[in-house]
Scaffold this motif. Structure first.
Motif, PDB file in Angstrom:
ATOM      1  N   UNK A 110       0.824  -1.201   0.000  1.00  0.00           N
ATOM      2  CA  UNK A 110       0.000   0.000   0.000  1.00  0.00           C
ATOM      3  C   UNK A 110       0.861   1.256   0.000  1.00  0.00           C
ATOM      4  N   UNK A 111       1.971   1.209   0.705  1.00  0.00           N
ATOM      5  CA  UNK A 111       2.871   2.363   0.771  1.00  0.00           C
ATOM      6  C   UNK A 111       3.577   2.567  -0.566  1.00  0.00           C
ATOM      7  N   UNK A 112       4.229   1.527  -1.053  1.00  0.00           N
ATOM      8  CA  UNK A 112       5.011   1.665  -2.291  1.00  0.00           C
ATOM      9  C   UNK A 112       4.124   1.899  -3.503  1.00  0.00           C
ATOM     10  N   UNK A 113       3.033   1.153  -3.602  1.00  0.00           N
ATOM     11  CA  UNK A 113       2.146   1.360  -4.738  1.00  0.00           C
ATOM     12  C   UNK A 113       1.315   2.631  -4.582  1.00  0.00           C
ATOM     13  N   UNK A 114       1.167   3.098  -3.361  1.00  0.00           N
ATOM     14  CA  UNK A 114       0.553   4.416  -3.162  1.00  0.00           C
ATOM     15  C   UNK A 114       1.420   5.501  -3.785  1.00  0.00           C
ATOM     16  N   UNK A 115       2.741   5.359  -3.618  1.00  0.00           N
ATOM     17  CA  UNK A 115       3.668   6.300  -4.268  1.00  0.00           C
ATOM     18  C   UNK A 115       3.556   6.175  -5.790  1.00  0.00           C
ATOM     19  N   UNK A 116       3.494   4.935  -6.285  1.00  0.00           N
ATOM     20  CA  UNK A 116       3.358   4.722  -7.730  1.00  0.00           C
ATOM     21  C   UNK A 116       2.103   5.411  -8.269  1.00  0.00           C
ATOM     22  N   UNK A 117       0.979   5.226  -7.562  1.00  0.00           N
ATOM     23  CA  UNK A 117      -0.276   5.817  -8.000  1.00  0.00           C
ATOM     24  C   UNK A 117      -0.208   7.347  -7.930  1.00  0.00           C
ATOM     25  N   UNK A 118       0.391   7.856  -6.874  1.00  0.00           N
ATOM     26  CA  UNK A 118       0.540   9.304  -6.755  1.00  0.00           C
ATOM     27  C   UNK A 118       1.390   9.856  -7.893  1.00  0.00           C
ATOM     28  N   UNK A 119       2.484   9.201  -8.199  1.00  0.00           N
ATOM     29  CA  UNK A 119       3.369   9.643  -9.280  1.00  0.00           C
ATOM     30  C   UNK A 119       2.628   9.603 -10.622  1.00  0.00           C
ATOM     31  N   UNK A 120       1.854   8.546 -10.847  1.00  0.00           N
ATOM     32  CA  UNK A 120       1.146   8.381 -12.124  1.00  0.00           C
ATOM     33  C   UNK A 120       0.035   9.396 -12.319  1.00  0.00           C
ATOM     34  N   UNK A 121      -0.515   9.902 -11.221  1.00  0.00           N
ATOM     35  CA  UNK A 121      -1.694  10.772 -11.329  1.00  0.00           C
ATOM     36  C   UNK A 121      -1.478  12.179 -10.783  1.00  0.00           C
ATOM     37  N   UNK A 122      -0.231  12.542 -10.524  1.00  0.00           N
ATOM     38  CA  UNK A 122       0.076  13.910 -10.105  1.00  0.00           C
ATOM     39  C   UNK A 122      -0.364  14.268  -8.697  1.00  0.00           C
ATOM     40  N   UNK A 123      -0.429  13.284  -7.808  1.00  0.00           N
ATOM     41  CA  UNK A 123      -0.816  13.544  -6.426  1.00  0.00           C
ATOM     42  C   UNK A 123       0.431  13.720  -5.552  1.00  0.00           C
ATOM     43  N   UNK A 124       0.209  14.070  -4.297  1.00  0.00           N
ATOM     44  CA  UNK A 124       1.305  14.218  -3.336  1.00  0.00           C
ATOM     45  C   UNK A 124       2.014  12.876  -3.181  1.00  0.00           C
ATOM     46  N   UNK A 125       3.322  12.869  -3.409  1.00  0.00           N
ATOM     47  CA  UNK A 125       4.117  11.635  -3.377  1.00  0.00           C
ATOM     48  C   UNK A 125       4.801  11.391  -2.035  1.00  0.00           C
ATOM     49  N   UNK A 126       4.536  12.219  -1.069  1.00  0.00           N
ATOM     50  CA  UNK A 126       5.203  12.093   0.230  1.00  0.00           C
ATOM     51  C   UNK A 126       4.735  10.836   0.958  1.00  0.00           C
ATOM     52  N   UNK A 127       5.691  10.022   1.355  1.00  0.00           N
ATOM     53  CA  UNK A 127       5.412   8.836   2.167  1.00  0.00           C
ATOM     54  C   UNK A 127       5.675   9.232   3.623  1.00  0.00           C
ATOM     55  N   UNK A 128       4.795   8.880   4.557  1.00  0.00           N
ATOM     56  CA  UNK A 128       5.048   9.209   5.964  1.00  0.00           C
ATOM     57  C   UNK A 128       6.437   8.728   6.403  1.00  0.00           C
ATOM     58  N   UNK A 129       7.132   9.564   7.150  1.00  0.00           N
ATOM     59  CA  UNK A 129       8.510   9.268   7.568  1.00  0.00           C
ATOM     60  C   UNK A 129       8.625   7.920   8.283  1.00  0.00           C
ATOM     61  N   UNK A 130       7.659   7.602   9.144  1.00  0.00           N
ATOM     62  CA  UNK A 130       7.720   6.330   9.871  1.00  0.00           C
ATOM     63  C   UNK A 130       7.649   5.148   8.906  1.00  0.00           C
ATOM     64  N   UNK A 131       6.854   5.280   7.854  1.00  0.00           N
ATOM     65  CA  UNK A 131       6.767   4.210   6.851  1.00  0.00           C
ATOM     66  C   UNK A 131       8.062   4.101   6.069  1.00  0.00           C
ATOM     67  N   UNK A 132       8.641   5.240   5.712  1.00  0.00           N
ATOM     68  CA  UNK A 132       9.913   5.221   4.978  1.00  0.00           C
ATOM     69  C   UNK A 132      10.976   4.505   5.814  1.00  0.00           C
ATOM     70  N   UNK A 133      11.078   4.880   7.085  1.00  0.00           N
ATOM     71  CA  UNK A 133      12.090   4.279   7.963  1.00  0.00           C
ATOM     72  C   UNK A 133      11.850   2.778   8.129  1.00  0.00           C
TER      73      UNK A 133
END
Length: 192
Positions: A110-133
């Protein structure tokens, strides 16, 4: 903080974020290319829904609406986290509980593909810091031999590729960019 949540709480927070991204996709954006090779924005969402079905052992019923379909997939996984969390399941990584499998696969997806979907559709690509870590720690802890399998298309079944080839990212780049490069995305390319 997400890193301190229960598996169910972490899943819910990530599913909330992914659902919001699905809801924000405009009708003419579903065919946009995504950072996942050969997948459109719609195919990213379809993959996430399919993986939800894999987690619970049956396909998710589909409609013509990706948001409705994701909500159904989410409901099925949330129900399983209540009724079957401690059930032992066989996975490519060995036997584990259903709860552990959801946490290590579909919740992270959900986190990684959320970034993919955001990138594909021009949405905010920021992943929460806790998820990134958390995802950085998990991904970089994978032994090299297993990481090779993760990067080999088809190693876990037809059409399954866990991570793409690593994309070089400067060591001084933000951790989100390094994570994305490590799992095979190019965070430094312009939005699609």
């Amino acid at each position: 903080m997400i890193g301190e949540q229960s598996v169910s709480g972490r899943y819910r927070a990530r599913a909330d974020a992914f659902e919001a991204k699905v809801a924000a996709v405009l009708p003419d954006q579903w065919d946009n290319p995504s950072p996942c090779a050969r997948w459109t924005a719609l195919e990213v969402v379809d993959h996430v829904i399919d993986m939800h079905g894999v987690m619970v052992g049956h396909a998710i019923a589909r409609t013509e609406d990706p948001l409705t379909d994701f909500r159904e997939a989410r409901r099925v996984v949330e129900d399983a986290l209540v009724s079957r969390a401690s059930e032992e399941v066989s996975t490519p990584g060995g036997s584990m509980t259903l709860e552990e499998h959801v946490d290590q696969v579909v919740s992270d997806d959900l986190v990684l593909h959320g970034w993919d979907l955001a990138r594909a559709t021009g949405q905010d690509e920021t992943i929460p810091a806790a998820d990134v870590e958390r995802l950085w720690a998990t991904a970089t802890a994978v032994p090299a031999e297993l990481m090779h399998r993760f990067r080999t298309p088809g190693a876990f079944g037809p059409g399954v590729e866990v991570y793409g080839p690593e994309v070089p990212v400067p060591a001084a780049a933000p951790l989100q960019d390094r994570l994305l490069g490590y799992v095979g995305r190019d965070p430094l390319s312009k939005s699609l």
